[in-house]
Write a protein that holds these residues in place. Sequence first.
Motif, short mmCIF file in Angstrom:
data_model
loop_
_atom_site.label_atom_id
_atom_site.label_comp_id
_atom_site.label_asym_id
_atom_site.label_seq_id
_atom_site.Cartn_x
_atom_site.Cartn_y
_atom_site.Cartn_z
N ALA A 16 0.85 -1.18 0.00
CA ALA A 16 0.00 0.00 0.00
C ALA A 16 0.89 1.23 0.00
N ALA A 17 0.29 2.38 -0.30
CA ALA A 17 0.99 3.66 -0.26
C ALA A 17 0.22 4.61 0.63
N PHE A 18 0.95 5.47 1.32
CA PHE A 18 0.35 6.43 2.25
C PHE A 18 0.73 7.82 1.77
N VAL A 19 -0.29 8.61 1.42
CA VAL A 19 -0.04 9.90 0.77
C VAL A 19 -1.02 10.95 1.29
N PRO A 20 -0.65 12.24 1.23
CA PRO A 20 -1.60 13.30 1.61
C PRO A 20 -2.63 13.51 0.51
N ILE A 21 -3.86 13.83 0.90
CA ILE A 21 -4.91 14.02 -0.11
C ILE A 21 -5.70 15.31 0.08
N GLU A 22 -5.66 15.91 1.27
CA GLU A 22 -6.46 17.11 1.51
C GLU A 22 -5.90 17.85 2.72
N ASN A 23 -5.94 19.19 2.67
CA ASN A 23 -5.65 19.93 3.89
C ASN A 23 -6.75 20.96 4.12
N SER A 24 -6.88 21.36 5.36
CA SER A 24 -8.01 22.20 5.75
C SER A 24 -7.85 23.65 5.33
N VAL A 25 -6.70 24.01 4.77
CA VAL A 25 -6.47 25.38 4.32
C VAL A 25 -6.75 25.53 2.83
N GLU A 26 -6.21 24.62 2.02
CA GLU A 26 -6.32 24.73 0.57
C GLU A 26 -7.21 23.68 -0.08
N GLY A 27 -7.74 22.74 0.70
CA GLY A 27 -8.60 21.71 0.12
C GLY A 27 -7.81 20.54 -0.43
N GLY A 28 -8.34 19.95 -1.51
CA GLY A 28 -7.73 18.74 -2.06
C GLY A 28 -6.32 18.98 -2.58
N ILE A 29 -5.45 17.98 -2.40
CA ILE A 29 -4.09 18.04 -2.92
C ILE A 29 -4.10 17.45 -4.32
N THR A 30 -3.89 18.33 -5.30
CA THR A 30 -4.19 17.97 -6.69
C THR A 30 -3.31 16.85 -7.22
N THR A 31 -2.05 16.77 -6.78
CA THR A 31 -1.19 15.71 -7.30
C THR A 31 -1.74 14.33 -6.94
N THR A 32 -2.26 14.20 -5.72
CA THR A 32 -2.83 12.92 -5.31
C THR A 32 -4.15 12.66 -6.01
N LEU A 33 -5.02 13.66 -6.04
CA LEU A 33 -6.31 13.48 -6.71
C LEU A 33 -6.13 13.10 -8.17
N ASP A 34 -5.21 13.78 -8.86
CA ASP A 34 -5.02 13.49 -10.28
C ASP A 34 -4.49 12.08 -10.50
N GLU A 35 -3.64 11.60 -9.61
CA GLU A 35 -3.14 10.24 -9.73
C GLU A 35 -4.27 9.22 -9.53
N LEU A 36 -5.16 9.48 -8.58
CA LEU A 36 -6.27 8.57 -8.35
C LEU A 36 -7.30 8.64 -9.46
N VAL A 37 -7.40 9.80 -10.12
CA VAL A 37 -8.35 9.99 -11.21
C VAL A 37 -7.85 9.32 -12.48
N ALA A 38 -6.57 9.53 -12.83
CA ALA A 38 -6.09 9.16 -14.16
C ALA A 38 -5.27 7.88 -14.20
N GLY A 39 -4.64 7.51 -13.11
CA GLY A 39 -3.79 6.32 -13.14
C GLY A 39 -4.60 5.04 -13.11
N ARG A 40 -3.91 3.92 -13.20
CA ARG A 40 -4.59 2.63 -13.06
C ARG A 40 -5.30 2.57 -11.72
N PRO A 41 -6.53 1.99 -11.68
CA PRO A 41 -7.37 2.09 -10.48
C PRO A 41 -6.69 1.62 -9.20
N LEU A 42 -6.87 2.39 -8.15
CA LEU A 42 -6.45 2.06 -6.80
C LEU A 42 -7.63 2.34 -5.87
N MET A 43 -7.50 1.92 -4.61
CA MET A 43 -8.61 2.06 -3.68
C MET A 43 -8.11 2.53 -2.33
#
Length: 310
Positions: free
Chosen positions: A50-77
């Motif tokens: 498994a991988a452990f990564v940041p996905i959101e912070n309470s100041v700026e919202g979603g962390i786009t690098t992580t969201l984009d990887e989950l959106v476009a890369g091969r499916p993960l859960m």
Amino acid sequence: MPASYAYLGPEGTFTEVALRTLPETATRELVPYVSVQSALDAVRAGQAEAAFVPIENSVEGGITTTLDELVAGRPLMIYREVLLSITFALLVRPGTTLSDIKTVTAHPAAQPQVRNWLSANLPDAVWESAASNADGARLVQEGRYDAAFAGEFAAARYGLVPLETGIHDAENAQTRFVLVGRPARPAAPSGADKTSVVLWQRDDHPGGLRDLLGEFSTRGINLMLLQSRPTGAGIGNYCFCIDAEGHINDRRMAEALMGLKRICLQVRFLGSYPRADGDTADVRPLLAGTSDQEFVAAADWVARCQDGRF
């Protein structure tokens, strides 16, 4: 499958601190990676469990690098999430004073959380982004920059000293981290869960987003995150990353996802998992017909009608 967890490194990141709060890390090798993408790709390639990564912070919202990887890369859960309170220290080489600092560095997500402090205390310092806050500390150690915003705990690891501590523009700032693995059966509902999905519209039309959100609202499902991300297919083409209260095994959530599957071009299920805050779903008492019992009763009624038993 190796008994290892990949995480956004190097050692000394907030990600590592949050990861070590998970009990199972006592039996896993923790392997730092230089980027969110490389950590997630290690899971896709079977090099990490498994991988452990940041996905959101309470100041700026979603962390786009992580969201984009989950959106476009091969499916993960997503299987777990962790919330970590964040405050920064200004780390420097021994002997450095505030007046010596001409360049500062940190992960891009840190900048909005220290922007006001930086403007008030180091208005002329040049900001350069680093792959992570700990990597910024390493670059200061190497002499590439004068100072880094990172966790105070990273100072000793990189031979630095905290010139200032407790730096944050927003009180009670938090970052949300997620444990991501390859797709499998979600864990059973805990009673305090959230479900994450990505939605693509069939076409752009007036009320299109309302149609998507209506699948949740008519079933009394509260949304916790809604963020649009470009699809790469041209200006104005977006998908929507959504976190919603509840579990896919809840009847109301399952029906909402079925409704979305009917009307969307594509739906990517990112997982149903326990909420880090432990809060239970907010089923509005004044919105009739949103409990699991009422969904079951309605389905039984339809079945009786189909059998001529109404």
